[in-house]
Write an enzyme that holds these catalytic residues in place. Structure first.
Site, mmCIF file in Angstrom:
data_model
loop_
_atom_site.group_PDB
_atom_site.id
_atom_site.type_symbol
_atom_site.label_atom_id
_atom_site.label_comp_id
_atom_site.label_asym_id
_atom_site.label_seq_id
_atom_site.Cartn_x
_atom_site.Cartn_y
_atom_site.Cartn_z
ATOM 1 C CG ASP A 203 -0.213 0.108 2.533
ATOM 2 O OD1 ASP A 203 1.022 -0.042 2.542
ATOM 3 O OD2 ASP A 203 -0.883 0.340 3.561
ATOM 4 N NE ARG B 266 10.671 25.614 -3.933
ATOM 5 C CZ ARG B 266 10.495 24.998 -5.082
ATOM 6 N NH1 ARG B 266 10.498 25.685 -6.205
ATOM 7 N NH2 ARG B 266 10.302 23.685 -5.118
ATOM 8 C CD GLN B 267 4.471 26.051 1.139
ATOM 9 O OE1 GLN B 267 3.405 26.284 1.691
ATOM 10 N NE2 GLN B 267 4.748 24.870 0.604
ATOM 11 N NE ARG C 119 -7.958 32.501 4.723
ATOM 12 C CZ ARG C 119 -8.110 33.812 4.590
ATOM 13 N NH1 ARG C 119 -8.098 34.598 5.656
ATOM 14 N NH2 ARG C 119 -8.265 34.365 3.406
ATOM 15 C CG ASP D 24 27.244 22.222 11.394
ATOM 16 O OD1 ASP D 24 27.772 23.190 11.972
ATOM 17 O OD2 ASP D 24 27.135 21.099 11.911
ATOM 18 C CE LYS E 201 11.475 36.271 -10.454
ATOM 19 N NZ LYS E 201 11.993 36.418 -9.149
ATOM 20 C CB THR F 203 13.069 32.786 -12.526
ATOM 21 O OG1 THR F 203 11.805 32.843 -11.880
ATOM 22 C CG2 THR F 203 13.908 33.970 -12.091
ATOM 23 C CB SER G 89 33.853 28.633 10.517
ATOM 24 O OG SER G 89 34.978 28.453 11.335
#
Length: 319
Positions: free
Chosen positions: A43, A102-103, A110, A149, A199, A233, A314
């Site tokens: 499944d 990206r969110q 909402r 990191d 843009k 883009t 670093s």
């Protein structure tokens, strides 16, 4: 460094998103990949079996949460649970590409903040550290209450372009205002000026080029972004650069998502080369002649060694 890493408590496992990269990283570190199987019930439920003892070990799991994103995300969550229940000392997630990034804020009412939700999922499952590469927004690091990191792909891309030794003057171009910091980092390494494409985006995955801030006339333009998804883009930007007098256009990014019409768009665009890393495993049909793939394995392998030996990470920003 010798080929064999001596500490038997360092274990590297891979899941299904990018086993080739995981093998490269294991070679860099000098260990064999850990034995585990990732299968599915009829499944679609994911079943993971770890086929060796990891009690008291420091485990590093290599997994990009790339397409199919939800499946790869569930694999890593189930793997973390299995490792925790098998008494691993530390569970370190090496996520070259962090999906759902990206969110990262509420742009409209909402809306969810999925970058934070995924961070919560990793922590709740039992991860003790995350090593990742070029997050869509650096502030996502703040969504974690465990060490993270955050490595950069710019040094890898910069070395490639530096080695090309362009005879004409170059300009580094950000395809939008949000990527200016990234473009500036590449520009500093290549000792080049920057330009910005202004843009307007009417809706997701639809970009509309307005104008170019900076001089590109007669120059070799190098576009840089963190992610190239549908390539709308980047191809519009390439067309705008050529229209504004750019001699040649190169495009580069850390994460080649390349979904939907991306490959077709890039093939028919004025982009001479698309330079990407192997943070996401690309199918053979995506590996067109224009595409150049650079490996992040040396960077991630060195990061794993440094984390394991309690050394500073670093210096990897200056590689």
């Amino acid at each position: 460094m010798s080929n064999q890493y001596l500490d038997p408590n360092l274990k590297i496992f891979t899941l299904n998103s990018n086993p080739k990269l995981a093998e490269e990283i294991a070679r860099v570190v000098g260990v064999e990949l850990g034995k585990c199987s990732v299968t599915q019930f009829s499944d679609g439920e994911i079943q993971i079996n770890i086929e060796e003892s990891i009690r008291g070990c420091d485990v590093y799991v290599i997994q990009s949460t790339s397409d199919p994103v939800n499946e790869h995300l569930m694999e890593v969550l189930i793997m973390v649970d299995a490792l925790k229940r098998a008494s691993a000392r530390t569970i370190n997630l090496v996520i070259p590409y962090y999906g759902y990034a990206r969110q990262d804020r509420k742009a409209r009412a909402r809306e969810p903040i999925t970058a934070k939700l995924v961070a919560n999922l990793f922590e709740t499952a039992g991860a003790t550290r995350v090593i990742t590469l070029d997050l869509h927004a650096p502030q996502i690091q703040g969504f974690f209450d465990i060490p993270i990191d955050h490595l950069m792909g710019v040094p890898i891309l910069a070395k490639y372009f530096k080695d090309k030794q362009f005879s004409d003057e170059i300009v580094i171009v950000s395809p939008d205002h949000g990527g200016v910091t990234r473009a500036r980092k590449l520009a500093e390494r290549l000792k080049a000026p920057i330009a910005i494409i202004d843009k307007r985006r009417p809706r997701p995955n639809v970009a509309e080029v307005m104008n170019i801030v900076g001089n590109v006339d007669g120059k070799i333009a190098i576009l840089i972004d963190d992610i190239i998804d549908t390539a709308g883009t980047i191809t519009l930007a390439a067309n705008a650069l050529v229209e504004n007098g750019a001699k040649e256009v190169y495009a580069s990014c850390t994460h080649p998502v390349l979904s939907g019409p991306a490959i077709e768009r890039i093939s028919h665009s004025p982009i001479k080369e698309l330079v990407v890393t192997n943070s996401i495993n690309l199918t053979e049909e995506r590996k067109i002649d224009k595409l150049v793939e650079l490996s992040v394995a040396p960077l991630l392998g060195e990061a794993i060694i440094r984390v394991h030996e309690d050394q500073s990470v670093s210096p990897l920003f200056d590689m």
